[in-house]
Design a protein around this motif. Sequence first.
Motif, PDB file in Angstrom:
ATOM      1  N   ILE A  80     -39.670  -0.400  28.215  1.00 29.08           N
ATOM      2  CA  ILE A  80     -39.251  -0.600  26.817  1.00 29.08           C
ATOM      3  C   ILE A  80     -40.276  -0.048  25.834  1.00 29.08           C
ATOM      4  CG2 ILE A  80     -38.785  -2.371  25.069  1.00 29.08           C
ATOM      5  CD1 ILE A  80     -37.780  -4.182  27.262  1.00 29.08           C
ATOM      6  N   GLY A  81     -39.783   0.560  24.783  1.00 26.66           N
ATOM      7  CA  GLY A  81     -40.621   0.929  23.642  1.00 26.66           C
ATOM      8  C   GLY A  81     -40.080   0.205  22.428  1.00 26.66           C
ATOM      9  N   LEU A  82     -40.977  -0.275  21.576  1.00 23.29           N
ATOM     10  CA  LEU A  82     -40.535  -1.039  20.401  1.00 23.29           C
ATOM     11  C   LEU A  82     -41.120  -0.449  19.127  1.00 23.29           C
ATOM     12  CD1 LEU A  82     -39.430  -3.566  18.850  1.00 23.29           C
ATOM     13  CD2 LEU A  82     -41.554  -4.721  19.483  1.00 23.29           C
ATOM     14  N   VAL A  83     -40.231  -0.177  18.185  1.00 23.98           N
ATOM     15  CA  VAL A  83     -40.676   0.234  16.851  1.00 23.98           C
ATOM     16  C   VAL A  83     -40.373  -0.935  15.924  1.00 23.98           C
ATOM     17  CG1 VAL A  83     -40.480   1.922  15.000  1.00 23.98           C
ATOM     18  CG2 VAL A  83     -40.069   2.613  17.374  1.00 23.98           C
ATOM     19  N   PRO A  84     -41.414  -1.655  15.481  1.00 20.81           N
ATOM     20  CA  PRO A  84     -41.148  -2.860  14.692  1.00 20.81           C
ATOM     21  C   PRO A  84     -40.690  -2.528  13.274  1.00 20.81           C
ATOM     22  CG  PRO A  84     -43.482  -2.465  14.784  1.00 20.81           C
ATOM     23  CD  PRO A  84     -42.842  -1.392  15.608  1.00 20.81           C
ATOM     24  N   GLN A  85     -40.174  -3.569  12.639  1.00 22.16           N
ATOM     25  CA  GLN A  85     -39.654  -3.410  11.284  1.00 22.16           C
ATOM     26  C   GLN A  85     -40.788  -3.205  10.280  1.00 22.16           C
ATOM     27  OE1 GLN A  85     -36.903  -6.546  10.559  1.00 22.16           O
ATOM     28  NE2 GLN A  85     -36.777  -6.155   8.397  1.00 22.16           N
ATOM     29  N   GLU A  86     -41.837  -4.015  10.440  1.00 22.20           N
ATOM     30  CA  GLU A  86     -42.960  -3.932   9.505  1.00 22.20           C
ATOM     31  C   GLU A  86     -43.838  -2.736   9.863  1.00 22.20           C
ATOM     32  OE1 GLU A  86     -43.401  -6.113   7.005  1.00 22.20           O
ATOM     33  OE2 GLU A  86     -41.616  -7.242   7.583  1.00 22.20           O
ATOM     34  N   LEU A  87     -44.425  -2.134   8.837  1.00 21.12           N
ATOM     35  CA  LEU A  87     -45.332  -0.998   9.086  1.00 21.12           C
ATOM     36  C   LEU A  87     -46.718  -1.540   9.445  1.00 21.12           C
ATOM     37  CD1 LEU A  87     -44.371   1.454   6.216  1.00 21.12           C
ATOM     38  CD2 LEU A  87     -43.873   1.686   8.637  1.00 21.12           C
ATOM     39  N   THR A  88     -46.831  -2.031  10.676  1.00 17.19           N
ATOM     40  CA  THR A  88     -48.099  -2.621  11.095  1.00 17.19           C
ATOM     41  C   THR A  88     -48.911  -1.605  11.885  1.00 17.19           C
ATOM     42  OG1 THR A  88     -46.885  -3.462  12.961  1.00 17.19           O
ATOM     43  CG2 THR A  88     -47.315  -5.004  11.208  1.00 17.19           C
ATOM     44  N   GLY A 137     -45.844   5.929   3.789  1.00 17.99           N
ATOM     45  CA  GLY A 137     -45.013   4.970   4.523  1.00 17.99           C
ATOM     46  C   GLY A 137     -44.134   5.649   5.566  1.00 17.99           C
ATOM     47  N   GLY A 138     -43.528   6.784   5.178  1.00 17.23           N
ATOM     48  CA  GLY A 138     -42.655   7.505   6.106  1.00 17.23           C
ATOM     49  C   GLY A 138     -43.414   8.024   7.315  1.00 17.23           C
ATOM     50  N   MET A 139     -44.622   8.495   7.054  1.00 13.70           N
ATOM     51  CA  MET A 139     -45.450   9.014   8.152  1.00 13.70           C
ATOM     52  C   MET A 139     -45.886   7.879   9.084  1.00 13.70           C
ATOM     53  SD  MET A 139     -45.989  12.188   8.510  1.00 13.70           S
ATOM     54  CE  MET A 139     -45.325  13.602   7.675  1.00 13.70           C
ATOM     55  N   LYS A 140     -46.192   6.729   8.485  1.00  8.60           N
ATOM     56  CA  LYS A 140     -46.578   5.581   9.318  1.00  8.60           C
ATOM     57  C   LYS A 140     -45.407   5.176  10.214  1.00  8.60           C
ATOM     58  CE  LYS A 140     -50.120   3.468   6.478  1.00  8.60           C
ATOM     59  NZ  LYS A 140     -50.331   2.598   5.344  1.00  8.60           N
ATOM     60  N   ARG A 141     -44.209   5.254   9.681  1.00  5.72           N
ATOM     61  CA  ARG A 141     -43.022   4.915  10.471  1.00  5.72           C
ATOM     62  C   ARG A 141     -42.928   5.860  11.669  1.00  5.72           C
ATOM     63  NH1 ARG A 141     -40.183   0.481  10.216  1.00  5.72           N
ATOM     64  NH2 ARG A 141     -40.047   0.578   7.965  1.00  5.72           N
ATOM     65  N   ARG A 142     -43.213   7.143  11.423  1.00  2.01           N
ATOM     66  CA  ARG A 142     -43.194   8.111  12.527  1.00  2.01           C
ATOM     67  C   ARG A 142     -44.273   7.786  13.557  1.00  2.01           C
ATOM     68  NH1 ARG A 142     -41.307  13.648  11.220  1.00  2.01           N
ATOM     69  NH2 ARG A 142     -39.893  13.375   9.498  1.00  2.01           N
ATOM     70  N   PRO A 161     -35.224   1.164  11.546  1.00  2.00           N
ATOM     71  CA  PRO A 161     -36.125   2.327  11.624  1.00  2.00           C
ATOM     72  C   PRO A 161     -36.258   3.123  10.338  1.00  2.00           C
ATOM     73  CG  PRO A 161     -34.037   2.815  12.695  1.00  2.00           C
ATOM     74  CD  PRO A 161     -34.008   1.363  12.334  1.00  2.00           C
ATOM     75  N   THR A 162     -35.260   3.064   9.486  1.00  2.00           N
ATOM     76  CA  THR A 162     -35.346   3.920   8.308  1.00  2.00           C
ATOM     77  C   THR A 162     -35.444   3.117   7.016  1.00  2.00           C
ATOM     78  OG1 THR A 162     -32.943   4.102   8.350  1.00  2.00           O
ATOM     79  CG2 THR A 162     -34.169   5.880   9.359  1.00  2.00           C
ATOM     80  N   ALA A 163     -35.872   1.838   7.155  1.00  2.00           N
ATOM     81  CA  ALA A 163     -36.058   1.024   5.951  1.00  2.00           C
ATOM     82  C   ALA A 163     -37.180   1.639   5.119  1.00  2.00           C
ATOM     83  CB  ALA A 163     -36.409  -0.405   6.353  1.00  2.00           C
ATOM     84  N   GLY A 164     -36.906   1.868   3.870  1.00  2.00           N
ATOM     85  CA  GLY A 164     -37.920   2.411   2.968  1.00  2.00           C
ATOM     86  C   GLY A 164     -38.271   3.862   3.220  1.00  2.00           C
ATOM     87  N   VAL A 165     -37.387   4.564   3.907  1.00  2.57           N
ATOM     88  CA  VAL A 165     -37.653   5.969   4.205  1.00  2.57           C
ATOM     89  C   VAL A 165     -36.714   6.825   3.350  1.00  2.57           C
ATOM     90  CG1 VAL A 165     -37.342   7.706   6.020  1.00  2.57           C
ATOM     91  CG2 VAL A 165     -38.463   5.550   6.541  1.00  2.57           C
ATOM     92  N   ASP A 166     -37.232   7.917   2.769  1.00  7.56           N
ATOM     93  CA  ASP A 166     -36.353   8.698   1.889  1.00  7.56           C
ATOM     94  C   ASP A 166     -35.271   9.421   2.695  1.00  7.56           C
ATOM     95  OD1 ASP A 166     -37.241  11.278   2.740  1.00  7.56           O
ATOM     96  OD2 ASP A 166     -39.034  11.007   1.526  1.00  7.56           O
ATOM     97  N   VAL A 167     -34.267   9.915   1.971  1.00  9.33           N
ATOM     98  CA  VAL A 167     -33.058  10.437   2.617  1.00  9.33           C
ATOM     99  C   VAL A 167     -33.370  11.569   3.591  1.00  9.33           C
ATOM    100  CG1 VAL A 167     -30.836  11.558   2.193  1.00  9.33           C
ATOM    101  CG2 VAL A 167     -31.653   9.768   0.653  1.00  9.33           C
TER     102      VAL A 167
END
Lengths: 308, 253
Positions: A80-88, A137-142, A161-167
């Motif tokens: 399993i891989g997990l991408v959490p909701q918060e940008l931690t 923020g977008g880069m941190k998500r990546r 995964p795309t909360a707060g990420v631009d279009v």
Amino acid sequence: MAPILSISDLSKTYDTGFQALKTVSLEIEKGEIFALLGPNGAGKTTLISIVCGIVNASSGTVTVDGNDIVRDYRAARSLIGLVPQELTTDAFESVWATVSFSRGLFGKPKAPEIVEKVLRDLSLWDKKDSKLVTLSGGMKRRVLIAKALAHEPRVLFLDEPTAGVDVELRRDMWRVIRELRDTGVTIILTTHYIEEAEEMADRVGVINKGEIVLVEEKAELMRKLGRKQLALHLAVPLAAVPDGLSAHNLELSDDGEELIYTYDTTGERTGITTLLQDLNATGIRFRDLQTRQSSLEEIFVNLVRTPS
Amino acid sequence: MNIHAIKAIYRFEMARTGRTLFQSIVSPVISTSLYFVVFGAAIGSRIAEVDGVSYGAFIVPGLIMLSLLTQSVSNASFGIYFPRFTGTIYEVLSAPVSYLEIVIAYVGAAATKAIIVGLIILATAALFVPLEIQHPGWMLLFLLLTAVTFSLLGFIIGIWADNFEKLQFVPMLIITPLAFLGGSFYSISMLPPFWQKVTLFNPVVYLISGFRWSFYGQADVGVGVSLAMTLLFLGLCLAVIWWIFRTGYRLKS
């Protein structure tokens, strides 16, 4: 085909007494993109957290490719891989170091070529030496996605995964997710963006108040629950729906220029032919007509509004 | 055993030391040097020898222990508290690592850093006073056991703490006073008989006594007792950590 993720009678009651999950059962097929939709507090994150080992279940079982998440936690979690909701993220680590750390943490030996591929795929290669604190923020998500992929998981959880990420970035991320699915990775994403589920998912699950309300193939769901509407643009506005058409359950727009007829696409008869004949008989003329289908969003809103 | 995970966490923690080199290494060396200037040179020259050892040399084991205890506790508590604070702990909890591996990695890194600081202080001390180490093997054993034990204690504090104040509370208000009152700067035989008995309830007395014995061959309590008490405290910390992971206390909902 055996499901890659099998959840049986899973429930969770927190110490506060809040019951986040009520005997949830769900099976996810290998290689699919599954979208879990639900309003805030519906239990999406709790469900993911239990599967990933972050929250203990109150009862029920979960297996990942046949491995029980408690008894065979090593085998289950390494898939399993997990991408959490918060940008931690850590602030002062470099992108390269943090992704390499994740690979090691999941028990995989060093493999710079795999880390490089993950970073290139996510357009992070030119940021590999940057400190995380300097990223947007977008880069941190990546970076979080890269960390989750570093150990080559077979199942990837993406919590919003795309909360707060631009279009633009969102579309880019959808592309990445599709490419991952093409390599055989099973993807489970939770989202508030109905558009995201509509765009990405093979199947959709709706969770509300800790219960799975519905699980359906997206196309089938749209077909089954999708109401279709026929809009007739009138040549002469009406003040009210004429009595001769009352049998058709029509709606008249506020400006009286549009008659709207809602029908079920799955029904044997849609009633359109009779409606047009009746319109002709009552002498109502129209300039134009169009049909439109309910979006997944409308379906979703209707589902979670209905008392369960 | 997930060796790669242990290595990953250990390296991550050691890299953090590298980034905060001044705070981690240089600062304890400076403060220890100040102790030597004040207690060793300025005041120490007016104090008679203690059990045949010059006062400057006598306080070396106590000073090393003082730093070792505070460094072990603060390194380990911060190491596990910070990922909890920032939320990055999710990754460790979701990884295929056992509780034992998590403890080995975090506590191992914290103990390593504390031992490095201890050895640097020892080397610094050698610049100020003539040193002899009669039992170097025992010295290293006490150094290792104390660093591991108090890193375990730090790990517990890092999990128990839910704010930075609590994180500072135990090292500042418990460990430091116990170390000062545990014979860092004096032999407990210098105390009135009543306080000698009271002092025996301070676990740090046994650590310092055993450690000082490895240097000068003399101790407030027998070296066997020191070793037994250290091992007892080690076992106690391990039991608490076992309970933490079994129940998920402050780690899992």
